[in-house]
Design a protein around this motif. Structure first.
Motif, PDB file in Angstrom:
ATOM      1  N   TYR A   3     -43.707 -37.518  99.943  1.00 62.16           N
ATOM      2  CA  TYR A   3     -42.380 -38.117 100.025  1.00 62.16           C
ATOM      3  C   TYR A   3     -42.107 -38.926  98.766  1.00 62.16           C
ATOM      4  O   TYR A   3     -43.016 -39.555  98.212  1.00 62.16           O
ATOM      5  CB  TYR A   3     -42.282 -39.069 101.231  1.00 62.16           C
ATOM      6  N   ASP A  20     -36.258 -40.427 102.688  1.00 64.27           N
ATOM      7  CA  ASP A  20     -36.299 -39.399 103.724  1.00 64.27           C
ATOM      8  C   ASP A  20     -36.743 -39.925 105.088  1.00 64.27           C
ATOM      9  O   ASP A  20     -36.702 -39.192 106.073  1.00 64.27           O
ATOM     10  CB  ASP A  20     -37.225 -38.260 103.308  1.00 64.27           C
ATOM     11  N   PRO A  57     -39.267 -35.472 109.460  1.00 67.71           N
ATOM     12  CA  PRO A  57     -38.312 -35.049 108.438  1.00 67.71           C
ATOM     13  C   PRO A  57     -39.004 -34.420 107.222  1.00 67.71           C
ATOM     14  O   PRO A  57     -40.049 -34.903 106.776  1.00 67.71           O
ATOM     15  CB  PRO A  57     -37.616 -36.349 108.031  1.00 67.71           C
ATOM     16  N   SER A  59     -39.333 -33.527 103.320  1.00 69.99           N
ATOM     17  CA  SER A  59     -39.044 -34.266 102.101  1.00 69.99           C
ATOM     18  C   SER A  59     -37.951 -33.527 101.330  1.00 69.99           C
ATOM     19  O   SER A  59     -38.133 -32.386 100.913  1.00 69.99           O
ATOM     20  CB  SER A  59     -40.311 -34.366 101.244  1.00 69.99           C
ATOM     21  N   THR A  60     -36.803 -34.159 101.194  1.00 68.26           N
ATOM     22  CA  THR A  60     -35.699 -33.533 100.464  1.00 68.26           C
ATOM     23  C   THR A  60     -35.274 -34.344  99.255  1.00 68.26           C
ATOM     24  O   THR A  60     -34.512 -33.875  98.429  1.00 68.26           O
ATOM     25  CB  THR A  60     -34.477 -33.343 101.383  1.00 68.26           C
ATOM     26  N   SER A  61     -35.759 -35.577  99.151  1.00 70.10           N
ATOM     27  CA  SER A  61     -35.386 -36.446  98.031  1.00 70.10           C
ATOM     28  C   SER A  61     -36.281 -36.165  96.827  1.00 70.10           C
ATOM     29  O   SER A  61     -37.434 -35.781  96.958  1.00 70.10           O
ATOM     30  CB  SER A  61     -35.530 -37.922  98.412  1.00 70.10           C
TER      31      SER A  61
END
Length: 70
Positions: A3, A20, A57, A59-61
């Motif tokens: 993350y 995230d 969730p 990790s998209t950041s």
């Protein structure tokens, strides 16, 4: 899992948070302490999500350092 962690230096301490994982934050007197504490906070947060049967969730950041004229 990996993350992105944002670390901010305050007047007398450091704060850290994970975009995230809303609500997953930590603070320490040093940068190193803040990093150690946010890692523990992430592990604790994910453990709580698992125990509650919630999705973890993805990790998209991501981060990017840019330079600008000041």
């Amino acid at each position: 899992m990996k993350y992105a962690v944002v670390i901010e230096q305050g007047e007398s301490s450091y704060g850290a948070y994970v975009p995230d994982l809303p609500g997953c934050v930590a603070a320490g007197e040093t940068r190193e302490e803040a990093i150690k504490l946010i890692q523990e906070a992430v592990e604790f947060h994910i453990q709580g999500l698992k125990e509650d049967g919630e999705d973890i969730p993805a990790s998209t950041s991501s981060i990017e350092i840019i330079e600008v004229a000041a």
